[in-house]
Design an enzyme around this catalytic site. Structure first.
Site, PDB file in Angstrom:
ATOM      1  CE  LYS A 107      39.728  40.484  35.821  1.00 22.47           C
ATOM      2  NZ  LYS A 107      40.275  40.716  37.161  1.00 22.47           N
TER       3      LYS A 107
HETATM    4  C1  E4P Z   1      38.600  38.846  39.391  1.00 20.79           C
HETATM    5  O1  E4P Z   1      39.468  38.626  38.563  1.00 20.79           O
HETATM    6  C2  E4P Z   1      38.662  39.892  40.409  1.00 20.79           C
HETATM    7  O2  E4P Z   1      39.944  40.466  40.391  1.00 20.79           O
HETATM    8  C3  E4P Z   1      38.496  39.388  41.805  1.00 20.79           C
HETATM    9  O3  E4P Z   1      38.458  37.988  41.893  1.00 20.79           O
HETATM   10  C4  E4P Z   1      37.501  40.128  42.612  1.00 20.79           C
HETATM   11  O4  E4P Z   1      37.514  39.595  43.919  1.00 20.79           O
HETATM   12  P1  E4P Z   1      36.926  40.363  45.187  1.00 20.79           P
HETATM   13  O5  E4P Z   1      35.454  40.183  45.188  1.00 20.79           O
HETATM   14  O6  E4P Z   1      37.582  39.657  46.349  1.00 20.79           O
HETATM   15  O7  E4P Z   1      37.325  41.805  45.044  1.00 20.79           O
END
Ligand code: E4P
Length: 219
Positions: free
Chosen positions: A87
């Site tokens: 990522k």
């Molecule tokens: C994406 O992969 C992130 O980990 C995640 O979806 C962020 O979500 P949040 O806005 O609930 O922190």
């Protein structure tokens, strides 16, 4: 549409896997910190533990923000397990790193995407997944699902193979919205997935069926 769970919590990952509808996991540094996971060795062991539970892709985020370091970190993460997806944040060096990983056959997830232009760049660089954060857009009164629609249109126009991974999903309405638009994947909390089970007519209908069965059996 694939269902990913957005957590580093092993119990929740197991529960989602046991439900039989889980296709993968996404994590991020905040989610790892929430589970109290810190230090290189613990982080690595935690990713290994997640991979051992899940049948599907597991996103592991790089911490570095410069190209050379991202490559080093991403290659090490990718070596942990075939399920690992590196990522990478949507920044200039991140796009360069995604291009590099894509040439090497290493799967990537371009994270922190908030505009269609960013999603276009990620696809051009060869990202496996692009993660538009719909919940965080909704939080600032911007239409998160509208962004998914825009990206779907652009990717379909040019047959980009990059998969739209709707992220920052907060509830079952988000999941349904993504499914209607045609997002390839959604990632959210277990609560958003299990909320799909719920309907008051299911509960009352089942209670009636069971009561009628008991009455007929003379119980
Ligand atoms: C994406 O992969 C992130 O980990 C995640 O979806 C962020 O979500 P949040 O806005 O609930 O922190």
């Amino acid at each position: 549409m694939k269902f990913f769970i957005d957590t580093a919590n092993l119990e929740q990952i197991k529960e989602a896997q046991d439900l039989g509808v889980l296709d993968g996991v996404t994590t991020n540094p905040s989610l790892m910190a929430k589970e109290g996971i810190s230090g290189d060795e613990n982080v690595i062991n935690h990713y290994k533990a997640i991979c051992a539970i899940v049948d599907g892709d597991v996103s592991a985020e790089v911490i570095s923000t410069n190209y050379e370091e991202m490559i080093k970190e991403g290659e090490a993460l990718a070596k942990l397990d075939d399920k690992i997806v590196v990522k990478v944040p949507m920044i200039k060096d991140g796009i360069k790193a995604i291009k590099y990983f894509s040439k090497k056959g290493i799967k990537t997830n371009c994270t922190l995407v908030f505009s269609a232009g960013q999603a276009l760049l990620a696809a051009k660089a060869g990202a496996t997944y692009v993660s538009p954060f719909i919940g965080r857009l909704d939080d600032i009164s911007t239409d998160g699902l509208g962004l998914i629609e825009e990206i779907r249109l652009i990717y379909d126009n040019y047959s980009f193979p990059t998969q739209i991974l709707a992220a920052s999903v907060r509830n079952s309405a988000h999941i349904l919205g993504c499914a209607k638009i045609g997002a390839d994947v959604m990632t959210g909390p277990l609560s958003a997935i299990t909320a799909l089970l719920k309907h008051p007519l299911t509960d009352s209908g089942l209670a009636t069926f069971l009561a009628d069965h008991a009455k007929a059996a003379g119980k």
